[in-house]
Write a protein that holds these residues in place. Sequence first.
Motif, PDB file in Angstrom:
ATOM      1  N   UNK A   1      12.489   8.579  -3.900  1.00 14.85           N
ATOM      2  CA  UNK A   1      11.491   7.596  -4.333  1.00 14.85           C
ATOM      3  C   UNK A   1      11.213   6.507  -3.295  1.00 14.85           C
ATOM      4  N   UNK A   2      12.204   6.145  -2.492  1.00 16.53           N
ATOM      5  CA  UNK A   2      11.986   5.093  -1.495  1.00 16.53           C
ATOM      6  C   UNK A   2      11.105   5.554  -0.342  1.00 16.53           C
ATOM      7  N   UNK A   3      11.161   6.840   0.005  1.00 15.65           N
ATOM      8  CA  UNK A   3      10.374   7.336   1.131  1.00 15.65           C
ATOM      9  C   UNK A   3       9.144   8.113   0.671  1.00 15.65           C
ATOM     10  N   UNK A   4       9.056   8.427  -0.608  1.00 12.69           N
ATOM     11  CA  UNK A   4       7.954   9.231  -1.125  1.00 12.69           C
ATOM     12  C   UNK A   4       6.646   8.443  -1.120  1.00 12.69           C
ATOM     13  N   UNK A   5       5.569   9.125  -1.452  1.00 13.47           N
ATOM     14  CA  UNK A   5       4.247   8.508  -1.479  1.00 13.47           C
ATOM     15  C   UNK A   5       4.194   7.347  -2.463  1.00 13.47           C
ATOM     16  N   UNK A   6       3.571   6.247  -2.038  1.00 16.66           N
ATOM     17  CA  UNK A   6       3.368   5.085  -2.916  1.00 16.66           C
ATOM     18  C   UNK A   6       1.928   5.008  -3.411  1.00 16.66           C
ATOM     19  N   UNK A   7       1.225   6.111  -3.309  1.00 15.45           N
ATOM     20  CA  UNK A   7      -0.187   6.138  -3.720  1.00 15.45           C
ATOM     21  C   UNK A   7      -0.351   5.709  -5.170  1.00 15.45           C
ATOM     22  N   UNK A   8       0.582   6.114  -6.052  1.00 12.89           N
ATOM     23  CA  UNK A   8       0.490   5.724  -7.456  1.00 12.89           C
ATOM     24  C   UNK A   8       0.434   4.215  -7.593  1.00 12.89           C
ATOM     25  N   UNK A   9       1.128   3.508  -6.703  1.00 11.63           N
ATOM     26  CA  UNK A   9       1.151   2.046  -6.751  1.00 11.63           C
ATOM     27  C   UNK A   9      -0.142   1.469  -6.195  1.00 11.63           C
ATOM     28  N   UNK A  10      -0.468   1.786  -4.934  1.00 15.26           N
ATOM     29  CA  UNK A  10      -1.558   1.045  -4.303  1.00 15.26           C
ATOM     30  C   UNK A  10      -2.938   1.472  -4.791  1.00 15.26           C
ATOM     31  N   UNK A  11      -3.045   2.624  -5.422  1.00 14.75           N
ATOM     32  CA  UNK A  11      -4.347   2.997  -5.971  1.00 14.75           C
ATOM     33  C   UNK A  11      -4.714   2.149  -7.188  1.00 14.75           C
ATOM     34  N   UNK A  12      -3.765   1.420  -7.740  1.00 17.93           N
ATOM     35  CA  UNK A  12      -4.071   0.522  -8.858  1.00 17.93           C
ATOM     36  C   UNK A  12      -4.592  -0.832  -8.382  1.00 17.93           C
ATOM     37  N   UNK A  13      -4.504  -1.073  -7.096  1.00 13.78           N
ATOM     38  CA  UNK A  13      -4.980  -2.334  -6.533  1.00 13.78           C
ATOM     39  C   UNK A  13      -6.384  -2.148  -5.966  1.00 13.78           C
ATOM     40  N   UNK A  14      -7.232  -3.121  -6.194  1.00 11.53           N
ATOM     41  CA  UNK A  14      -8.557  -3.110  -5.569  1.00 11.53           C
ATOM     42  C   UNK A  14      -8.383  -3.645  -4.145  1.00 11.53           C
ATOM     43  N   UNK A  15      -8.262  -2.724  -3.186  1.00 10.65           N
ATOM     44  CA  UNK A  15      -8.020  -3.164  -1.816  1.00 10.65           C
ATOM     45  C   UNK A  15      -9.311  -3.284  -1.003  1.00 10.65           C
TER      46      UNK A  15
ATOM     47  N   UNK B   1     -10.239 -11.247  -7.431  1.00  7.85           N
ATOM     48  CA  UNK B   1     -11.030 -10.773  -6.308  1.00  7.85           C
ATOM     49  C   UNK B   1     -10.364 -10.926  -4.959  1.00  7.85           C
ATOM     50  N   UNK B   2      -9.036 -10.816  -4.915  1.00  7.41           N
ATOM     51  CA  UNK B   2      -8.308 -10.856  -3.646  1.00  7.41           C
ATOM     52  C   UNK B   2      -7.640  -9.497  -3.458  1.00  7.41           C
ATOM     53  N   UNK B   3      -7.950  -8.767  -2.388  1.00  3.10           N
ATOM     54  CA  UNK B   3      -7.425  -7.408  -2.236  1.00  3.10           C
ATOM     55  C   UNK B   3      -5.938  -7.386  -1.917  1.00  3.10           C
ATOM     56  N   UNK B   4      -5.211  -6.478  -2.566  1.00  6.07           N
ATOM     57  CA  UNK B   4      -3.822  -6.209  -2.218  1.00  6.07           C
ATOM     58  C   UNK B   4      -3.841  -5.035  -1.247  1.00  6.07           C
ATOM     59  N   UNK B   5      -3.491  -5.267   0.013  1.00  7.78           N
ATOM     60  CA  UNK B   5      -3.746  -4.285   1.071  1.00  7.78           C
ATOM     61  C   UNK B   5      -2.483  -3.678   1.662  1.00  7.78           C
ATOM     62  N   UNK B   6      -1.313  -4.164   1.292  1.00  8.70           N
ATOM     63  CA  UNK B   6      -0.097  -3.623   1.895  1.00  8.70           C
ATOM     64  C   UNK B   6       1.137  -4.074   1.152  1.00  8.70           C
ATOM     65  N   UNK B   7       2.283  -3.668   1.698  1.00 11.18           N
ATOM     66  CA  UNK B   7       3.557  -4.021   1.098  1.00 11.18           C
ATOM     67  C   UNK B   7       4.535  -2.872   1.187  1.00 11.18           C
ATOM     68  N   UNK B   8       5.467  -2.813   0.256  1.00 12.82           N
ATOM     69  CA  UNK B   8       6.483  -1.762   0.262  1.00 12.82           C
ATOM     70  C   UNK B   8       7.066  -1.636  -1.138  1.00 12.82           C
ATOM     71  N   UNK B   9       7.673  -0.480  -1.407  1.00 12.78           N
ATOM     72  CA  UNK B   9       8.397  -0.254  -2.654  1.00 12.78           C
ATOM     73  C   UNK B   9       9.685   0.482  -2.301  1.00 12.78           C
ATOM     74  N   UNK B  10      10.825  -0.059  -2.707  1.00 11.23           N
ATOM     75  CA  UNK B  10      12.113   0.562  -2.416  1.00 11.23           C
ATOM     76  C   UNK B  10      12.958   0.598  -3.679  1.00 11.23           C
ATOM     77  N   UNK B  11      13.833   1.592  -3.741  1.00 19.48           N
ATOM     78  CA  UNK B  11      14.723   1.768  -4.887  1.00 19.48           C
ATOM     79  C   UNK B  11      16.165   1.808  -4.372  1.00 19.48           C
ATOM     80  N   UNK B  12      17.036   1.069  -5.040  1.00 16.76           N
ATOM     81  CA  UNK B  12      18.441   1.001  -4.646  1.00 16.76           C
ATOM     82  C   UNK B  12      19.227   0.550  -5.871  1.00 16.76           C
TER      83      UNK B  12
END
Length: 719
Positions: free
Chosen positions: A402-416, A148-159
């Motif tokens: 992938x580094x600049x593209x939408x991260x919606x696939x990631x954060x939509x899995x979190x209950x924010x 029950x703790x929301x994940x509200x931000x962050x980043x995803x990068x590929x290199x």
Amino acid sequence: MSLADSDHDLIRAELGRDPTPEEAALFENLWSEHCAYRSSRPLLGAFDSEGEHVVVGPGDDAAVVSLPGSDDHWITLGIESHNHPSYVDPFDGAATGVGGIVRDTLSMGAYPIALTDSLYFGGFDREHTRYLLEGVVEGISHYGNCIGVPTVGGSVAFHEGYEGNPLVNVACVGLLPSDRLVTAVAQEPGNKLVLVGNATGRDGLGGASFASEDLAEDAETEDRPAVQVGDPYAEKRLIECNEALLDEDLLLSARDLGAAGLGGASSELVAKGDLGARIDLDRVHQREPNMSPLEILLAESQERMCYEVAPEDVERVRELAARFDLGCSVIGEVTDGNYVCTFPGEDGDDNLERETVVDVPAELLADGAPTNDLDSGDPVQPERDLPDADLGEAFEAVVASPSTASKRWVYRQYDHEVGLRTAVEPGDDAAVMAIRETETGDGNGVGLALSAGAVPNWTACAPYEGARAVALENATNLAAVGATPLAAVDCLNGGNPEKPAVYGGFKGIVDGLADMCRDLSVPVVGGNVSLYNDSVAGPIPPTPTLAMVGTREGYSAPGSALSGEGTLLLVGDAGGALGGSEYLATTGGSDRFPALPETPTPTLRAIADVADAEGTLAVHDVSDGGLAVALAEMVTDDAGLSAAVDDALALFDETPGRAVVETTDPESVTERFDGVADVVELGSADGSGRLELTVGDESLEYGVAEIRELRDVLAQGLD
């Protein structure tokens, strides 16, 4: 990993004897790079950690910062890495990283209110990368959602540098009344040490030493026993039990069990109070039979806390633990002597034949590791070698990276939204949490803004300048939602420090982050260091993840999506170079890193002021991918834009400290930036749902559906 000869000789000299096997293992783990920061400690003095609002700085489980405008509530900040475990077992490695940073929050007397996750992987086109990404995101979402703790931000990068060693950096913010602070400093001899939480098993054995070695080619199979296994439902009960214990003022000090398990937590707690302890290891509640003293000491089983409790309060602690269906063991007491651990002898008679397996000064164990004196090399910036690239192809490659593209696939899995505090959700420049406990009579309270991440392209190109840019980028994210920076914590990730070039790059990111945070007057109040992120694929790029918080009055902030009704202005000074840009990463070539503003604070203050101005309709920072990505992200089904820039440099320059503003009052924006930074009119927003760009004498045009198709590469690659 085994105790180095030089360490063994030093310990033998201090003790006047050879260490027991249990002592040697404790020293091996607590003197590891992961726990003792032996290679990084000489560099960390570069950070300024004091400030008007700093209550507890570096050294405890989490930092504590007061909130401007509130005398009654403080926040905690903490960040940690779970890099090696997330390679070996992506789900459990990432999940237990969340659990660990949440318990760091609990140990300060705070309730966790928000998480951020900053993730770094190898090339997205590789099947193994997608496997790791899916497992890590699932682990974070499962654990965070369950507790029950929301994940509200962050980043995803590929290199490509993360191919053999991904990074998982998780930060947590907690909230506590100012009269409820608990620290990890033991208070008084005679107080009891009480272990509350899950039973101890054999999982995670040697996790601290495992995290202090390069990843081997067979790590996914051979090192799996070093990865902890989490139980988020037990963690949720532990969170609520911790609250109940605090409500009744039963805790004198606290430490969560993380790296090096019980041995690490208990020895560090008493060492901080210049005290000792006597612990009966067989009193620890266990889930597996016949555990040895060494296993009990070093197991990193999750969801456990070590508390210092007054003798008269022990029974009440037992009752509350039972209420939340948690194990509870009185394992020993605080003393004014050595750190001593005992275990029944071979005959099993607890009264007659107890064996002393550990008897060492707590301070030597927790703080006695010598630092490493390592050589460092200086990285060299490349000269300008710009590609002759087709504009349309370059635009599509950058927007679809992938580094600049939408991260919606990631954060939509979190209950924010759990907790009902998230006023600005993931997908904008920074999240904003409503701290309603600070509301005054007019119903207006403190909005807490959060931003976290790093850009490996920047720091791989120029460690020092890139780290400065990372700090400025996070501060710009806060300004875009009208917030003023308050404090930050860092997670400093590097490769094998024994390699001079790697250590030189690591030193560069430390100094760069420290210098820019100093320029921004942002104290760095805590953090984490993760070295030996090397694998058969080579070292990772030096990666300085920064989690920064800021405050604003009220909770509402402009979004980054266009309204379709205003003039578009670019505010802030460009750096005039493309080094570290996604443009060069996708098209080839090299360049020096862009110049950053010498005095960035006035520009950030102006951006924050404009974000709260009546005529402002949208604000979006310019960073990864430059204007090309920023403008593409602002277009919606109902709002488009028509803009013009001089050339490809203007379109793809990633200099942070800039923002695109959609406004109905461009004159007031220009006036606010007069004498502060450049203002360039880009064009106007409209209701077309299209992106129309003029770059020199070339034109680009895309509908919102085409842009969405370009930007949804993560979802397309993982479906």
